[in-house]
Design an enzyme around this catalytic site. Sequence first.
Site, PDB file in Angstrom:
ATOM      1  N   ASP A 138       0.858  -1.181   0.000  1.00 14.31           N
ATOM      2  CA  ASP A 138       0.000   0.000   0.000  1.00 14.31           C
ATOM      3  C   ASP A 138       0.895   1.232   0.000  1.00 14.31           C
ATOM      4  O   ASP A 138       1.898   1.283   0.709  1.00 14.31           O
ATOM      5  CB  ASP A 138      -0.888  -0.014   1.247  1.00 14.31           C
ATOM      6  CG  ASP A 138      -2.001   1.001   1.193  1.00 14.31           C
ATOM      7  OD1 ASP A 138      -1.695   2.215   1.218  1.00 14.31           O
ATOM      8  OD2 ASP A 138      -3.176   0.611   1.147  1.00 14.31           O
ATOM      9  N   HIS A 176     -10.183  -4.732  -4.006  1.00 13.82           N
ATOM     10  CA  HIS A 176      -8.834  -4.892  -3.456  1.00 13.82           C
ATOM     11  C   HIS A 176      -8.933  -5.333  -1.999  1.00 13.82           C
ATOM     12  O   HIS A 176      -9.700  -4.791  -1.226  1.00 13.82           O
ATOM     13  CB  HIS A 176      -7.988  -3.626  -3.607  1.00 13.82           C
ATOM     14  CG  HIS A 176      -8.609  -2.366  -3.100  1.00 13.82           C
ATOM     15  ND1 HIS A 176      -9.677  -1.744  -3.726  1.00 13.82           N
ATOM     16  CD2 HIS A 176      -8.315  -1.593  -2.027  1.00 13.82           C
ATOM     17  CE1 HIS A 176      -9.999  -0.641  -3.070  1.00 13.82           C
ATOM     18  NE2 HIS A 176      -9.196  -0.535  -2.026  1.00 13.82           N
ATOM     19  N   LEU A 177      -8.158  -6.357  -1.699  1.00 16.57           N
ATOM     20  CA  LEU A 177      -8.122  -6.929  -0.361  1.00 16.57           C
ATOM     21  C   LEU A 177      -6.965  -6.295   0.406  1.00 16.57           C
ATOM     22  O   LEU A 177      -5.816  -6.398  -0.015  1.00 16.57           O
ATOM     23  CB  LEU A 177      -7.936  -8.449  -0.456  1.00 16.57           C
ATOM     24  CG  LEU A 177      -7.849  -9.228   0.853  1.00 16.57           C
ATOM     25  CD1 LEU A 177      -9.120  -9.070   1.684  1.00 16.57           C
ATOM     26  CD2 LEU A 177      -7.599 -10.711   0.562  1.00 16.57           C
ATOM     27  N   HIS A 178      -7.294  -5.589   1.488  1.00 17.85           N
ATOM     28  CA  HIS A 178      -6.269  -5.015   2.360  1.00 17.85           C
ATOM     29  C   HIS A 178      -5.778  -6.116   3.287  1.00 17.85           C
ATOM     30  O   HIS A 178      -6.586  -6.790   3.932  1.00 17.85           O
ATOM     31  CB  HIS A 178      -6.851  -3.899   3.242  1.00 17.85           C
ATOM     32  CG  HIS A 178      -7.154  -2.643   2.516  1.00 17.85           C
ATOM     33  ND1 HIS A 178      -6.256  -1.604   2.415  1.00 17.85           N
ATOM     34  CD2 HIS A 178      -8.270  -2.236   1.862  1.00 17.85           C
ATOM     35  CE1 HIS A 178      -6.797  -0.620   1.740  1.00 17.85           C
ATOM     36  NE2 HIS A 178      -8.029  -0.973   1.380  1.00 17.85           N
TER      37      HIS A 178
END
Length: 168
Positions: free
Chosen positions: A56, A122-124
């Site tokens: 990120d 989107h997978l954090h």
Amino acid sequence: AEPDAPDVFRYISEEPATIRARCIFCKISDGVIKPGGMSNPKEFIFENDRIVAFDDMAPGAVSHFLVIPKQHLKNCWSLTPELLDEMETVVQDLLQQRNPEGENSTTMIFIRPPFNSVYHVHLHVMVLPLTDSIWNPRRLGFACSWFHITPDQLREYWRKELRKEDLE
């Protein structure tokens, strides 16, 4: 900005025909631009034919990365169980590298629509603790379940929907 410049935009109804040219995550997954932007370009931490992962650009935790499908999918409701499983396998492999002893807890979340900042699922993935200031509104999104959904909660939602269909 140029008409083809990738941006963070939102669309309510129909997906625009120019989606791949406009979506920042499509541009990243296509290799047109690097994750992290022009000021701090980074490399993928994972890539295969369906998924990419990268750090990120404004981490909210000790380690914070995103896992995204290369196919443009608007949000978590557009995922398939197979693609979600594949994304989680990527996460587990990356966590073996980033948190090998499992000493820090981790969290995986999708920001719930319409609160997601980019309309490309989107997978954090975060190795805790969170590092955002207590006053940062993003921290609320990561910490408050009203703003996010976990992969397990998404699967439970799918199970409930299937049960409803069976009853109809």
